[in-house]
Design an enzyme around this catalytic site. Structure first.
Site, PDB file in Angstrom:
ATOM      1  N   ASP B 363       6.930   2.375 -11.022  1.00  0.00           N
ATOM      2  CA  ASP B 363       5.763   3.229 -10.934  1.00  0.00           C
ATOM      3  C   ASP B 363       6.146   4.397 -10.025  1.00  0.00           C
ATOM      4  O   ASP B 363       7.085   4.298  -9.243  1.00  0.00           O
ATOM      5  CB  ASP B 363       4.623   2.411 -10.332  1.00  0.00           C
ATOM      6  CG  ASP B 363       3.388   3.234 -10.108  1.00  0.00           C
ATOM      7  OD1 ASP B 363       3.063   4.034 -11.002  1.00  0.00           O
ATOM      8  OD2 ASP B 363       2.752   3.085  -9.058  1.00  0.00           O
ATOM      9  N   ASP B 704       2.374  -0.516  -7.353  1.00  0.00           N
ATOM     10  CA  ASP B 704       1.440  -0.859  -6.290  1.00  0.00           C
ATOM     11  C   ASP B 704      -0.002  -0.883  -6.779  1.00  0.00           C
ATOM     12  O   ASP B 704      -0.848  -1.483  -6.174  1.00  0.00           O
ATOM     13  CB  ASP B 704       1.577   0.123  -5.122  1.00  0.00           C
ATOM     14  CG  ASP B 704       1.184   1.532  -5.526  1.00  0.00           C
ATOM     15  OD1 ASP B 704       1.266   1.836  -6.732  1.00  0.00           O
ATOM     16  OD2 ASP B 704       0.803   2.310  -4.648  1.00  0.00           O
ATOM     17  N   ASP B 708      -0.590  -1.216 -12.608  1.00  0.00           N
ATOM     18  CA  ASP B 708       0.746  -1.762 -12.809  1.00  0.00           C
ATOM     19  C   ASP B 708       0.733  -3.265 -13.019  1.00  0.00           C
ATOM     20  O   ASP B 708       1.724  -3.832 -13.458  1.00  0.00           O
ATOM     21  CB  ASP B 708       1.623  -1.473 -11.577  1.00  0.00           C
ATOM     22  CG  ASP B 708       1.707  -0.008 -11.277  1.00  0.00           C
ATOM     23  OD1 ASP B 708       1.910   0.752 -12.224  1.00  0.00           O
ATOM     24  OD2 ASP B 708       1.560   0.376 -10.105  1.00  0.00           O
TER      25      ASP B 708
END
Lengths: 84, 1010
Positions: B363, B704, B708
């Protein structure tokens, strides 16, 4: 280290040599073995080896302390502030 | 959403359909409806809100507004999983076979030997103890997980029957009218009906790093993009808004993601697969040996029952009793080492997974970047200056001496509503909390860092009037008194969208002097603006003017609604651009991953331009690599004419991803080495991970945000961020980076690869001693010699002397740079392969067995039984009633005397195995290098050598051992019987490794490199 190994070996051989010394009275001596001093010698050998092993581990911590400094640092848990 | 059938409890039959449904995009439609329609749908009122009765009714119908916690596995199930999972099965089978053999013996013989019973009990004990150990290990990390949980109950301000009431967020129901203000967490998915400067931080849901405006109008068909929906559990950063609740609890967008996450099935970890493969090999060998000797035994004329006992005995003897404990301890040691480096591993088996990883999907926001806007560039004096964006201010600085810079700093500091929250003077500036908009905070911090206290500056220049930013003006201005008390003029400062600012300017400040804005300078401005925008940065323009004293005398009443003062003919000062900068350690970490053969893919919810800029910044798109669009732009041809094969890098937009077929997807993942996925939804992240896995990659996902978490769960190893990560993501992940440092992943890869190599060594070491343990029993059956090695002594080796050396191999250093080689191929590079078995069983093990038998024959010969007489002696030897058995010299032996000699032989065989295992542990230190290259730096291993020898001596010489374990003291000379064999093992393997190194890829490597 060599010295330590020597000491260990001599501590182990000593009783064997000692037992070889006092075989004077018996014809059957080849069949009589001084198991008592063998036992003691063996145990001394075991204990010495064991202590040496422990000593090795203990010194490891001192000599290598500079190479891993992070050792003392614990994971910083309380800083976890959940966001969502 | 919102229909009644959706709320019915999930039926098992429909579970898979539900999952597919959840993988689709969000079905919210309320954003396209008018407010009245929404009110009608939820039977609510736009002013009065719901009635209490209706609210209560809805609450009963929909349930509380909270996420259903993921089904937690009960503790006893977790415990049982530890007890019966993977390797333990092998030991359990062994134990059951032992009990079976004992039962057969007990039923057929009058005085059955207890060996099988003891062995069964010991095996059971080993499994249970190891199971408890790993259970408590994992319980420890799950306890740390518990501490992450946010226990504060959320409050929500709702309007019911026209009155504002503060209620628990759990009691909010669909149709409720809700008010949120800056700092609140949004209690449910709401359709905004009115808003005042409301901005929400959607980063945990969509990955956008900038706060998003919220307003009542529908701006986009996609509910995730439109401005009039605010989502459950995102934060309102500033402003206020009023909205109607449209979804609550698990039906919210967030709730759907959480449900999707907890519903995903995860496969086995790579190490679990390897252990399974290992068990197959071991079982194969055991069954093969067992059946062969079963047939032999039958041919030799043993009874069926005896043959079955032998069969079981041989199978059980193949079980490496100590290996389960060894593997568990090795993994635990690595887990601890990683925890010290701030990688918390939730599941012991996941320790190795990062080492096998071949693809990392990362990410962007908060993982690769710092998740805070920072001033990255400035343009003044017709020049682009670079600001320091590093977290610790270690980067380069720019020339601050220019007068223009001082003016720019003054404008940026004054025309800025952000301020530091109180009581943080001791903190470094970058760590301080700021009240206000993200980009204003960035400016504030930047000015505070380079020019000193902004508060002092603002005190000196008292604010007289202000027009806050709004989307129609696209600028913000304020009027201040000047610093000089004798100067009665007012200073007007303005910032905003660069093109709007430029339109209002007629002059430009260059080297502190005002100069007329000509075409050339305008073009320079355009170029700078384009360049900064192309870097994915958000650019702001700044200008100021000193209002003439004659028109605006001291005390002039500035009217901000009616704008009774000059807002054009201003003097342009400069541009400042902001970005959420990459974390300092990331580029290096990405580089290391790449040299370790790991493909790093960026998967973000953010916009393509920003994503690409960050990808370039951190090296995910490496320098010189172009995307299809870049090539098209360079060659000045349409994108369609570019051969996609020419472009190594590619940036793919989420909306394009939606239309891709599986083949196209595979094609992209296979042919591009550097991929960035932008504007991806959580569902798409999941699809990307599945795509990589379909191509055989072992995928790690870092992230985080809530968006995700499905991908984190689906990945072979999910890595969540400990500080900034959301609860849901942490729940879904297998590993947590406690310091949020992406670089820790590199540590994880390194440790994972190291433990994989070292486990091979441990296993090779442990398996080797299986041969000298089995062969005595085999010869006992085949040639009828007195049993050379008993069950108890075998257990002493497996669970006693072998343990510490085997574990010490986990501390072994890497033989070569493990970060420079490709990740292992899960189909080809196995933890345990035939070559390892051939070395351990076929070569070293055989030499060890020879050593053991040599001591055995020496002792028996010294006692008068020459080897020639031993063959076939067993029936008489083990017969209690024969008390005058003659040896080679005609001496007669009673049963008890014979047994003492036999057990002395067991002890000697045991000691011999210890002696040959010395050499074995030293050769197992390395797989390719010579010991002389590797050195003996592993102190734990040396400790292991001492300890196993001490234990052997202790077992042999301790008084009472002859009764307890039937071990007898050995004459010193007997210790040396196996020395030549130990030496032989060492030389044999050194020569093998020498040949292996000399002829890379040669026969020796193909046949013996494990």
């Amino acid at each position: 280290m060599d010295l330590v190994v020597l000491v260990a070996f001599s501590s182990w051989l000593a009783p064997a040599l000692a037992s070889a010394g006092d075989k004077d009275k018996d014809n059957d001596s080849a069949f009589n073995y001084d198991y008592e001093s063998l036992r003691i010698g063996g145990l001394v050998f075991a204990v010495v080896l064991f202590l040496m092993g422990i000593a090795l581990i203990v010194t490891r911590k001192c000599t290598c302390s500079k190479s891993d400094k992070s050792r003392s640092r614990e994971p910083n848990v309380e800083s976890g502030v959940p966001r969502a | 959403m919102g229909d009644k059938d959706d709320r019915s409890p999930k039926k098992k039959k429909g579970a898979t359909k539900d999952m597919d449904d959840l993988k689709k995009e969000v079905p919210i439609t309320e954003h396209k409806m008018s407010v009245e329609e929404v009110c009608r749908k939820f039977q609510t009122d736009i002013v009065q809100g719901l009635t209490n009765a209706k609210a209560a009714e809805f609450l009963i119908r929909d349930g509380p507004n909270a996420l259903t916690p993921p089904p937690t596995t009960p503790e006893w199930v977790k415990f049982c999983r530890q007890l019966f999972g993977g390797f333990s099965i092998l030991l359990w089978t062994g134990a059951i076979l032992c009990f079976l053999a004992y039962a057969i013996q007990a039923a057929t013989e009058d005085d059955p030997a207890g060996d099988n019973l003891y062995l069964g009990i010991v095996l059971t004990a080993v499994v249970i103890i190891t199971g408890c150990f790993s259970y408590f290990q994992e319980a420890k990390s799950s306890k740390i997980m518990e501490s992450f949980k946010n226990m504060v109950p959320q409050q929500a301000l709702v309007i019911r029957e026209g009155e504002k009431v503060q209620i628990n967020a759990e009691e909010v129901v669909a149709g409720d009218l809700i008010e949120v203000k800056g700092g609140d967490r949004i209690p449910a998915d709401i359709r905004v009906v009115s808003a005042h400067g409301c901005k929400v931080d959607n980063s945990s849901l969509t990955g956008e790093s900038e706060p998003q405006n919220r307003s009542p109008d529908c701006t986009h068909d996609n509910p995730l993009e439109t401005r009039n929906i605010a989502f459950f559990s995102t934060n309102c950063v500033e402003g206020t808004a009023r909205g109607l609740v449209i979804c609550t609890g698990d039906r919210t967008v967030m709730g759907r993601i959480a449900t999707l996450t907890s519903g995903l099935e995860t496969g086995k970890t790579p190490i679990a697969k390897e252990i399974e493969h290992f068990i197959h090999i071991i079982t194969g060998v055991a069954v093969f040996l067992g059946v062969t000797f079963f047939i032999l035994a039958i041919i030799l004329g043993y009874s069926w029952l005896e043959a079955v006992i032998f069969l079981i005995g041989i199978i059980v003897a193949n079980v490496p009793e100590g290996l389960l404990a060894t593997v568990t301890v090795c993994l635990t040691l690595t887990a601890k080492r990683m925890a010290k480096k701030n990688c918390l591993v939730k599941n012991l088996e996941a320790v190795e997974t990062l080492g096998s990883t071949s693809t990392i999907c990362s990410d962007k926001t908060g993982t690769l970047t710092q998740n805070r806007m920072t001033v990255a560039h400035m343009w003044f004096d017709n020049q682009i200056h670079e600001a320091d964006t590093t977290e610790d201010q270690s980067g380069a600085s720019f020339d601050k001496s220019s007068v223009t810079w001082l003016s720019l700093a003054r404008v940026a500091g004054l025309c800025n509503r952000a301020q530091f929250k109180g009581g943080q003077d001791s903190l470094p500036i970058l760590k301080r909390d700021v009240a206000g908009d993200a980009s204003e905070s960035a400016l504030l911090k930047c000015i505070e860092l380079s020019c000193g206290s902004v508060r002092v500056m603002r005190d000196k220049n008292k604010k007289v009037a202000e027009i806050p930013f709004n989307s129609t003006n696209k600028y913000q201005l304020s009027v201040h008194e000047t610093e000089d008390p004798n100067d009665n003029r007012y200073l007007l400062v303005m910032k905003g969208a660069p093109e709007r600012i430029l339109d209002r300017c007629t002059t430009i400040l260059l080297q502190g002097k005002e100069q007329p804005m000509d075409e050339e300078l305008k073009e320079a401005f355009q170029n700078a603006y384009m360049e900064l925008g192309g870097l994915g940065e958000r650019v702001l323009g700044f200008c100021h003017v000193l209002l003439p004293e004659d028109q605006y005398p001291k005390g002039f009443a500035f009217d901000t609604d009616d704008v009774n003062f000059q807002t054009d003919n201003l003097c342009f000062v400069g541009l400042m651009s902001m970005i959420d900068p990459p974390r300092a350690a990331v580029p290096d970490a990405v580089g290391k991953c790449r040299s370790a053969g790991i493909k790093v893919i960026m998967v973000t919810g953010d916009h393509p331009i920003t994503a690409k800029a960050i990808a370039k910044g951190v090296g995910i798109i490496s320098e010189g690599n172009e995307t299809v669009e870049d090539i098209a732009a360079r060659l000045n041809i349409p994108v369609s004419q570019v051969n996609p094969r020419d472009a190594k890098a590619c940036v793919i937009h989420g909306t394009d991803l939606k239309d891709l077929s599986q083949d196209q997807m595979d094609d992209i993942l296979r042919n591009h080495t550097e991929i960035v996925f932008a504007r991806t939804s959580p569902q798409q992240k999941l699809i990307i991970v599945e795509g990589c896995q379909r191509l055989g990659a072992i995928v790690a996902v870092t992230g985080d945000g809530v968006n995700d978490s499905p991908a984190l769960k689906k990945a072979d190893i999910g890595v969540a961020m400990g500080i900034s990560g959301s609860d849901v993501s942490k729940q879904a992940a297998d590993m947590i980076l406690l310091d949020d440092n992406f670089a820790s992943i590199v540590t994880g890869v390194e440790e994972g690869r190291l433990i994989f190599d070292n486990l091979k060594k441990s296993i090779a070491y442990t398996l080797t001693s299986n041969i000298p343990e089995i062969t005595p029993f085999l010869l006992f059956i085949i040639v009828n010699i007195p049993l050379p090695l008993g069950t108890i002594t075998i257990l002493c080796i497996d669970l006693g002397t072998d343990m510490v050396p085997a574990i010490s191999l986990a501390y072994e250093m890497a033989e070569s740079d493990i970060m420079k080689r490709q990740p292992r191929n899960p189909t080809r590079d196995k933890l345990v392969n035939e070559r390892l078995i051939s070395i351990a069983y076929g070569q070293i093990g055989m030499i060890q067995a020879l050593g053991g038998f040599f001591s055995y024959f020496v002792i028996l010969a010294e006692n008068g039984f020459l080897p020639s007489i031993l063959v076939g002696i067993r029936l008489n030897w083990d017969n209690r009633s024969v008390n005058d058995l003659e040896d080679s010299y005609g001496q007669q032996w009673t049963y008890e005397q014979r047994k003492i000699v036999e057990f002395t032989c067991h002890t000697a065989f045991f000691v011999s195995i210890v002696v040959v295992q010395w050499a074995d542990v030293i050769i197992c230190k390395t797989r390719r290098n010579s010991v002389f290259q590797q050195g003996m730096k592993n102190k734990i291993l040396i400790f292991g050598l001492f300890e196993e020898t001490a234990l052997a001596a202790f077992l042999s010489y301790c008084p009472g051992m002859d009764v307890a374990l039937r071990m007898y003291p050995l004459k010193p000379t007997w210790w040396f019987c196996a020395f030549p064999y130990s030496f032989l093992i060492f030389v044999y393997d050194e020569v093998r490794k020498l040949l292996l190194r000399r002829n890379p890829g040669g026969w020796v490597e193909k046949e013996t490199y494990y």
